[in-house]
Design an enzyme around this catalytic site. Structure first.
Site, PDB file in Angstrom:
ATOM      1  N   ARG A 171       2.084  -4.271  10.074  1.00 24.08           N
ATOM      2  CA  ARG A 171       1.259  -4.923   9.056  1.00 24.08           C
ATOM      3  C   ARG A 171       2.154  -5.838   8.223  1.00 24.08           C
ATOM      4  NH1 ARG A 171      -0.596  -2.946   3.396  1.00 24.08           N
ATOM      5  NH2 ARG A 171      -1.745  -4.806   2.858  1.00 24.08           N
ATOM      6  N   HIS A 179      -1.504 -11.188   0.076  1.00 23.40           N
ATOM      7  CA  HIS A 179      -0.726 -10.117  -0.559  1.00 23.40           C
ATOM      8  C   HIS A 179      -0.046 -10.727  -1.791  1.00 23.40           C
ATOM      9  CE1 HIS A 179       1.128  -5.969   0.355  1.00 23.40           C
ATOM     10  NE2 HIS A 179       1.576  -6.298  -0.841  1.00 23.40           N
ATOM     11  N   GLU A 185      -5.024  -4.856  -2.121  1.00 21.43           N
ATOM     12  CA  GLU A 185      -5.100  -4.279  -3.461  1.00 21.43           C
ATOM     13  C   GLU A 185      -5.574  -5.254  -4.546  1.00 21.43           C
ATOM     14  OE1 GLU A 185      -1.349  -2.475  -4.415  1.00 21.43           O
ATOM     15  OE2 GLU A 185      -1.538  -0.975  -2.859  1.00 21.43           O
ATOM     16  N   ASN A 209      -4.605   2.031   0.588  1.00 23.92           N
ATOM     17  CA  ASN A 209      -3.220   2.238   0.171  1.00 23.92           C
ATOM     18  C   ASN A 209      -3.220   3.339  -0.869  1.00 23.92           C
ATOM     19  OD1 ASN A 209      -2.615  -0.009   1.675  1.00 23.92           O
ATOM     20  ND2 ASN A 209      -2.064  -1.312  -0.056  1.00 23.92           N
ATOM     21  N   TYR A 261      -0.583   6.437  -2.905  1.00 20.70           N
ATOM     22  CA  TYR A 261       0.767   6.977  -3.081  1.00 20.70           C
ATOM     23  C   TYR A 261       0.798   8.288  -3.856  1.00 20.70           C
ATOM     24  CZ  TYR A 261       2.606   2.425  -1.562  1.00 20.70           C
ATOM     25  OH  TYR A 261       2.920   1.305  -0.830  1.00 20.70           O
ATOM     26  N   GLU A 315      -0.969   1.709   3.631  1.00 21.10           N
ATOM     27  CA  GLU A 315       0.295   1.920   2.912  1.00 21.10           C
ATOM     28  C   GLU A 315       0.357   3.339   2.392  1.00 21.10           C
ATOM     29  OE1 GLU A 315       1.327  -0.644  -0.396  1.00 21.10           O
ATOM     30  OE2 GLU A 315       0.804  -2.431   0.767  1.00 21.10           O
TER      31      GLU A 315
HETATM   32  C1  PNW Z   1       1.666  -1.619  -3.496  1.00 19.23           C
HETATM   33  N1  PNW Z   1       0.661   0.956  -9.357  1.00 19.23           N
HETATM   34  O1  PNW Z   1       1.638  -1.973  -4.824  1.00 19.23           O
HETATM   35  C2  PNW Z   1       1.833  -2.946  -2.789  1.00 19.23           C
HETATM   36  O2  PNW Z   1       0.838  -3.243  -1.866  1.00 19.23           O
HETATM   37  C3  PNW Z   1       3.198  -3.174  -2.244  1.00 19.23           C
HETATM   38  O3  PNW Z   1       3.427  -4.541  -2.131  1.00 19.23           O
HETATM   39  C4  PNW Z   1       4.221  -2.474  -3.101  1.00 19.23           C
HETATM   40  O4  PNW Z   1       5.537  -2.775  -2.734  1.00 19.23           O
HETATM   41  C5  PNW Z   1       3.968  -0.979  -2.998  1.00 19.23           C
HETATM   42  O5  PNW Z   1       2.638  -0.649  -3.325  1.00 19.23           O
HETATM   43  C6  PNW Z   1       4.895  -0.149  -3.867  1.00 19.23           C
HETATM   44  O6  PNW Z   1       4.767  -0.488  -5.204  1.00 19.23           O
HETATM   45  C7  PNW Z   1       1.405  -1.173  -5.890  1.00 19.23           C
HETATM   46  O7  PNW Z   1       1.268   0.674 -10.386  1.00 19.23           O
HETATM   47  C8  PNW Z   1       2.024  -1.534  -7.073  1.00 19.23           C
HETATM   48  O8  PNW Z   1      -0.177   1.904  -9.351  1.00 19.23           O
HETATM   49  C9  PNW Z   1       1.772  -0.828  -8.214  1.00 19.23           C
HETATM   50  C10 PNW Z   1       0.894   0.239  -8.175  1.00 19.23           C
HETATM   51  C11 PNW Z   1       0.275   0.608  -7.002  1.00 19.23           C
HETATM   52  C12 PNW Z   1       0.537  -0.107  -5.851  1.00 19.23           C
END
Ligand code: PNW
Length: 544
Positions: free
Chosen positions: A117, A162, A207, A349, A351, A420
């Site tokens: 991707r 992006h 996002e 995505n 985390y 992601e």
């Molecule tokens: C994603 N938050 O971004 C992006 O798609 C990527 O480009 C980035 O490198 C990756 O996650 C890691 O940060 C985010 O603050 C940035 O919650 C910030 C947040 C979530 C996702």
């Protein structure tokens, strides 16, 4: 007077003991069931499961003004050295994938992923953002990469946007201006025309939540606009419409001949009520999910409109703040019909997880209006959740499984592509290669994805590790690392080295899941403990 059971129904002391034992047994079963959710699950992924890794153009390419590329908003944001990017870093060179892309393909081959991707830099194709000039050198860059991927049997999974909007379009207001919808459509058309013979998986936006909130709400990301209660919603609104238009263009003009799929990638943390027995916190958790991922998903995956709770909240807050209408823009009926159903799969995505509690700011009516205040909540982390290199990211493996289940129920069991997932660190170079914490993160998160598939029947089709390599991590510059590969940013050649996590991911992909130790079935210690406890107590109870 105490109510007494008729004597025939009263339990004898011995019967009461039996009931106690039965209740205790039931409790043990529940304990075992809950506990087994935390236990490691051995098994494999479906045969056609897709493994992938990801990057994005601004984060890796460099070549910011090479071969006819135009300036984009991240070039401008970084070059303004406004203090919003750690170390005043820029993506001018980044991993230099503009020159090193062949190595990137080799790394992907090493991992054994089926998909890669990556995103296209709009200003590399259309230097001024419009189709007035097509930069053939930019077209060729991605065309060569796509050819090399296909030759390596890796499918290109392309994100159109992006975050790197051409600066000329920002000068017209960027996503606050609805003329972007047609500009984005023109850009999408050239990508479909030039690459669609080989690219069969497309994402319109990555996002939109981050673009809207961080770009137009709090202004921590490009274009750096601070308008947390107004522009934030306007930008989101335009992106939803732009997504829908590009989807329809693909559907009407390209799908029949190219036979690909197209959708959007949305992000959210799982939102877990802080106090699960407090109905207000439970409602706040649900409300936050609607405000974060529902903001975009409700329209696209449900009915063409924003979630009811979001419309209600923003409207009542707006009126209390003296506006004569909601700060949340309105979709007409025609818009709704056009937006609804513009997806071929659900791109996700994710985390981390947040603990959510119900909270109404008493000064809400007089504070600066804000998307955050509109939600009536406070978010926090449970202190026991392990930290990472990002203040917003804690490792909560069960959260991904809960989120996948929530999406299944909320959006009618969609095909979910995890586009992601990963974890960062801020460690010194010396320990970056032995990234056991990242191996641990992937091991546990991917295991929870497997449980969602095998135990909960969630239709997850793909998993993508963010990121293929350490790169320009937006506001954190080069201080925070997500890579499976280490990149030496002090060396002009930007050499890449596989970390332990890359080797671990390679093995996991080759196994397509988690194999039991060859020594045979592992004893489930949790269950064993409960069974022993149960029989000891039952024996004690019976002997009294
Ligand atoms: C994603 N938050 O971004 C992006 O798609 C990527 O480009 C980035 O490198 C990756 O996650 C890691 O940060 C985010 O603050 C940035 O919650 C910030 C947040 C979530 C996702």
């Amino acid at each position: 007077m105490q109510y007494a059971l008729p004597s025939t129904l009263q339990l004898k002391p011995r019967g009461r003991r039996l009931t106690q034992i039965l209740v205790f047994q039931l409790w043990c079963h529940i304990a075992v069931a809950t506990q087994s959710d935390d236990e490691f699950y051995y098994g494999d992924f479906p045969e056609d499961f897709i493994w992938s890794s990801a990057t994005s153009s601004y984060q890796i390419e460099g070549g910011w003004n090479a071969s006819g590329k135009g300036v984009n908003i991240w070039d401008t944001f970084c070059h303004s050295y406004n203090g919003k990017v750690e170390g005043n870093a820029t993506g001018d060179i980044a991993c230099d994938s503009f020159n090193n892309w062949r190595q990137d393909v080799e790394m992907l081959k090493f991992l054994g992923v089926q998909f890669y991707r990556f995103s296209i830099s709009w200003a590399r194709i259309f230097p001024d953002g419009t189709n007035a000039t097509i930069n053939e050198a930019g077209i060729k860059y991605y065309s060569d990469l796509i050819d090399a991927l296909i030759a390596a049997n890796i499918k290109p999974f392309v994100t159109l946007y992006h975050w790197d909007l051409p600066q000329t379009l920002q000068d017209f207001g960027g996503w606050e201006n609805e003329t972007m919808i047609e500009y984005f459509n023109q850009y999408a058309i050239i990508c479909f025309q030039r690459y669609g013979d080989r690219v069969k998986h497309w994402l319109t936006f990555n996002e939109p939540w981050v673009v809207a909130w961080q770009g137009y709400g709090e202004g921590s990301f490009a274009p750096g606009i601070v308008s947390p209660g107004v522009a934030v919603y306007k930008a989101g609104h335009t992106m939803i419409k732009a997504h829908a238009k590009a989807y329809h263009t693909y559907n009407d003009t390209f799908r029949a001949s190219q036979k690909g799929v197209i959708s959007i990638t949305l992000n959210t943390d799982f939102k877990s009520p802080k106090n699960t027995s407090n109905p207000l916190d439970v409602a706040a958790g649900e409300r936050c999910l609607q405000f974060s991922i529902g903001w975009f998903a409700h329209a696209i995956f449900k009915n063409g409109d924003y979630p009811e709770i979001m419309k209600e909240q923003v409207r009542s807050k707006s009126l209390a703040q003296g506006y004569n209408a909601s700060r949340l823009p309105v979709f007409t009926e025609a818009d709704q019909a056009y937006i609804k159903g513009t997806h071929d799969f659900f791109g996700l995505n994710t985390y981390t997880t947040q603990a959510v509690e119900h909270y109404v700011d008493p000064n809400s009516a007089t504070n600066t209006p804000s998307y955050m205040d509109d939600q009536d909540r406070k978010e926090s982390f449970d202190p026991s959740w392990p930290t990472s290199g990002a203040s917003w990211l804690r490792m909560v493996p069960w959260g991904i499984r809960r989120l996948l289940n929530w999406l299944k129920n909320e959006y009618n069991d969609p095909e979910i592509f995890i586009t992601e997932n990963g974890i960062s660190d801020r460690n010194a170079t010396s320990v970056l290669l032995q990234d056991s914490w990242r191996v641990n993160f992937y091991n546990q998160y991917i295991n929870n994805v497997l449980k969602a598939i095998r135990k909960d029947n969630v239709n997850v089709r793909a998993y993508t590790a963010w990121s293929l390599m350490d790169n320009f991590e937006w506001g954190r510059g080069y201080e925070e690392h997500y890579g499976l590969y280490y990149v030496d940013m002090s060396d002009p050649k930007r050499p890449r080295t596989a970390k332990d996590s890359a080797k671990w991911y390679k093995k996991m992909i080759a196994d397509n899941g988690f194999k039991k130790n060859s020594s045979g079935a592992k004893i489930n210690t949790g269950t064993l403990f409960n069974v022993i406890a149960l029989s000891v107590i039952a024996t004690l109870a019976a002997s009294k």
